[in-house]
Motif scaffolding. Structure first.
Motif, PDB file in Angstrom:
ATOM      1  N   ASN A  59       3.159   3.006  -7.796  1.00 29.97           N
ATOM      2  CA  ASN A  59       2.756   1.793  -7.081  1.00 29.97           C
ATOM      3  C   ASN A  59       2.141   0.736  -8.003  1.00 29.97           C
ATOM      4  OD1 ASN A  59       2.808   0.715  -4.391  1.00 29.97           O
ATOM      5  ND2 ASN A  59       0.583   0.778  -4.351  1.00 29.97           N
ATOM      6  N   THR A  64       0.840  -1.191   0.000  1.00 30.33           N
ATOM      7  CA  THR A  64       0.000   0.000   0.000  1.00 30.33           C
ATOM      8  C   THR A  64       0.879   1.247   0.000  1.00 30.33           C
ATOM      9  OG1 THR A  64      -0.105  -0.144   2.413  1.00 30.33           O
ATOM     10  CG2 THR A  64      -1.922  -1.107   1.176  1.00 30.33           C
ATOM     11  N   ALA A  65       0.249   2.392  -0.272  1.00 34.96           N
ATOM     12  CA  ALA A  65       1.008   3.638  -0.416  1.00 34.96           C
ATOM     13  C   ALA A  65       1.771   3.991   0.858  1.00 34.96           C
ATOM     14  CB  ALA A  65       0.060   4.772  -0.798  1.00 34.96           C
ATOM     15  N   ASP A 104      -7.143   3.213   0.241  1.00 37.40           N
ATOM     16  CA  ASP A 104      -6.123   3.476   1.255  1.00 37.40           C
ATOM     17  C   ASP A 104      -6.202   4.961   1.601  1.00 37.40           C
ATOM     18  OD1 ASP A 104      -3.534   4.342   2.285  1.00 37.40           O
ATOM     19  OD2 ASP A 104      -2.800   2.349   1.783  1.00 37.40           O
ATOM     20  N   GLU A 127      -6.066  -1.709  -4.292  1.00 35.23           N
ATOM     21  CA  GLU A 127      -4.963  -1.262  -3.445  1.00 35.23           C
ATOM     22  C   GLU A 127      -5.061   0.235  -3.171  1.00 35.23           C
ATOM     23  OE1 GLU A 127      -3.011  -3.184  -1.929  1.00 35.23           O
ATOM     24  OE2 GLU A 127      -3.483  -5.043  -2.977  1.00 35.23           O
ATOM     25  N   CYS A 128      -5.816   0.949  -3.992  1.00 32.11           N
ATOM     26  CA  CYS A 128      -5.971   2.397  -3.785  1.00 32.11           C
ATOM     27  C   CYS A 128      -7.047   2.717  -2.763  1.00 32.11           C
ATOM     28  CB  CYS A 128      -6.297   3.083  -5.117  1.00 32.11           C
ATOM     29  SG  CYS A 128      -4.928   3.025  -6.274  1.00 32.11           S
ATOM     30  N   MET A 162      -9.418   2.272 -10.520  1.00 31.57           N
ATOM     31  CA  MET A 162      -8.525   2.834  -9.518  1.00 31.57           C
ATOM     32  C   MET A 162      -9.117   4.134  -8.955  1.00 31.57           C
ATOM     33  SD  MET A 162      -4.502   3.817  -9.928  1.00 31.57           S
ATOM     34  CE  MET A 162      -4.635   5.591 -10.139  1.00 31.57           C
ATOM     35  N   TYR A 170      -4.562   7.938  -0.180  1.00 30.91           N
ATOM     36  CA  TYR A 170      -5.012   8.437  -1.471  1.00 30.91           C
ATOM     37  C   TYR A 170      -6.123   9.486  -1.324  1.00 30.91           C
ATOM     38  CZ  TYR A 170      -2.383   4.852  -3.966  1.00 30.91           C
ATOM     39  OH  TYR A 170      -1.369   4.085  -4.478  1.00 30.91           O
ATOM     40  N   ILE A 192     -10.331   5.468  -5.126  1.00 29.67           N
ATOM     41  CA  ILE A 192      -9.910   6.746  -4.555  1.00 29.67           C
ATOM     42  C   ILE A 192     -11.119   7.583  -4.161  1.00 29.67           C
ATOM     43  CG2 ILE A 192      -8.734   8.916  -5.086  1.00 29.67           C
ATOM     44  CD1 ILE A 192      -6.794   7.259  -6.817  1.00 29.67           C
ATOM     45  N   PHE A 228      -5.497  12.561  -3.285  1.00 31.75           N
ATOM     46  CA  PHE A 228      -5.071  12.372  -4.670  1.00 31.75           C
ATOM     47  C   PHE A 228      -5.729  13.460  -5.524  1.00 31.75           C
ATOM     48  CE2 PHE A 228      -4.781  10.392  -8.829  1.00 31.75           C
ATOM     49  CZ  PHE A 228      -3.582   9.689  -8.759  1.00 31.75           C
TER      50      PHE A 228
END
Length: 491
Positions: free
Chosen positions: A204, A106-107, A362, A359-360, A311, A365, A315, A368
């Motif tokens: 990523n 993850t980020a 998170d 995975e985004c 993605m 993000y 977000i 973002f």
């Protein structure tokens, strides 16, 4: 175009086929103690690459993979080859050129970038020839990759860094911008049949592992093209001056305890710690925004942006406070049939794209940028209309209008017409006032609306996030202030 034709082009340009371990040993400096070994004691400040794959399951009548199991493994130095072999027979398996702290890619767990990797879709022998020619001309347009990976109908370009880059928050932003600009130079009408739809991917992004399966069931193969590793400065030099990132900002992290923060950042401490505000600098949006994006995907997703639309959905879920992974996954799965229909010759498929996009989901993000969501998704996102005024000017203009309505027309938009204010009404009343009076503190809002200060704190907590009073690049996490400080330049 067949992989055989692409292979012929690579061999003509002097490339040689290499194994997966050749590539990953080069990227992660295997044999030199750069990443952890199994059972190695902690405290050595080492991180490791992560591999993610799908196993088992079956394909239904629509050709969708169902009932598969996902596995995630840390790639350790002494068991790297063994773990990689375990994932070669997966339905799909992905990794990238980063190392991570812990088990999650993850980020917030990113440690170092060891290689910058790009997708270049729409390949045939003509476009790949043009790409390699432009790398080796007297005036190269972009750098020559160390490795070119054949993965179905596209190629992956690997640029190995001679010195892995530490991934502090500001560094991540610099590297993302550099990768976006380099992508724009690589994707052109000579190098890709899909040049009008370049894929702007973050650092990523995961890529199918070398030796694993391609989307059509083939094998991902690697070819060494260039043995010279790159510095960030060298990659940056391929960009025109106006697009180059400021690499003089080498960032390191320092921490302050809350007691130290109270002394060093009193304004921030008062707003965030004493008054209960959040500290990540973002705003919560309504779920309407998430649902709006679902509709936008169905109405406007295009072939080269299908993954990035998903993605962006993750977000937007974060921005709207939606943390239920199963809900977001179900929404993504429901979009797959439509995404398949965008190009029936190249169906989107229900494999690693959904898992990777998730995975985004998170919190890192949450901020973002909207402009980047618009760019990677290929979908126009309308901006809030302020009639071309800057936000402070616009707020001053609106407040002037409200003052005129109150003082001249006798109107009071916050008057509740004699009805008792319920909790929902108070919440909206307080948040509306706070949004329109960004400089007002809790006491100001309480006095203006005739409510208690504790009520104001209650409804602004977990809604407005404030980093005022902290230096640029600072954030609050885990009971500490984290600050990125510029390193002194070398003499």
């Amino acid at each position: 175009m067949s992989g055989l034709s692409l292979e012929s082009v690579l061999l003509e340009y002097g490339a040689s086929e290499v194994s997966a371990m050749d590539v990953y040993s080069d990227i992660f400096q295997l044999g030199y103690g750069f990443i952890q070994t199994e059972g190695e004691p902690g405290g050595l400040h080492k991180a490791n690459p992560i591999i993610l794959g799908s196993f088992g399951g079956h394909y239904d009548s629509d050709g969708k993979l169902v009932g598969d199991r996902r596995r995630r493994r840390i790639l350790l130095e002494d068991t790297f080859e063994e773990t990689l072999a375990e994932f070669r027979d997966a339905n799909w398996a992905i990794t990238n050129g980063l190392t991570y702290w812990g088990r999650a890619n993850t980020a917030d767990a990113q440690s170092k970038m060891c290689a910058m990797i790009f997708d270049l879709d729409g390949q045939d022998d003509g476009t790949l020839t043009a790409f390699l020619y432009n790398c080796r001309s007297d005036y190269p347009v972009y750098p020559e990759p160390n490795y070119i990976i054949l993965s179905g109908h596209n190629v992956h370009l690997y640029y190995v860094l001679e010195e892995p880059a530490d991934l502090y928050p500001n560094t991540k932003s610099l590297l993302k911008d550099m990768k976006y600009h380099l992508t724009d130079r690589m994707w052109n009408k000579y190098t890709s049949r899909e040049w009008e739809h370049p894929q702007h991917q973050g650092i990523n992004q995961g890529f199918r592992v070398i030796g694993g399966k391609t989307k059509d069931g083939g094998t991902v193969r690697a070819f060494r093209v260039n043995t010279h590793p790159f510095s960030l400065e060298e990659l940056n030099d391929f960009l025109p001056p106006e697009q180059q990132v400021d690499l003089s900002k080498k960032w390191r992290e320092t921490r302050y305890t809350l007691e130290q923060a109270k002394e060093r950042f009193p304004e921030w401490y008062e707003k965030v710690i004493v008054n209960g505000g959040r500290a990540d600098g973002s705003w919560d949006a309504k779920e309407d925004l998430y649902n709006w994006w679902l509709r936008k995907i169905r109405a406007g997703a295009t072939f080269s942006h299908r993954y990035f639309c998903l993605m962006a959905l993750a977000i937007y879920a974060v921005k709207c406070g939606i943390t239920d992974r199963e809900r977001v996954k179900a929404d993504m799965d429901s979009l797959v049939p439509f995404l398949d229909s965008v190009d029936t010759e190249h169906p989107f498929g229900n494999d690693h794209e959904v898992e990777n996009a998730l995975e985004c989901l998170d919190l890192r993000y949450k901020k973002f940028p909207i402009k980047d969501l618009e760019r990677i998704s290929g979908i126009a996102i309308p901006k809030n209309k302020r009639n071309y005024r800057k936000q402070p000017q616009h707020m001053e203009y609106l407040n002037g209008l409200r003052k005129m309505r109150r003082d001249v027309l006798g109107e009071n938009e916050y008057e509740n017409s004699g009805r008792p204010k319920g909790s929902g009404e108070k919440r909206e009343l307080i948040r509306s006032y706070a949004r329109e009076h960004p400089d007002a503190n809790h006491s100001d809002i309480a006095k203006a609306l005739g409510v208690s200060r504790s009520t104001v704190i209650k409804w602004l907590r977990d809604w407005k996030c404030d980093t005022d009073g902290l230096p640029d690049g600072a954030w609050y996490e885990g009971g500490h202030i984290h600050v990125d400080m510029t390193e002194p330049k070398a003499d």
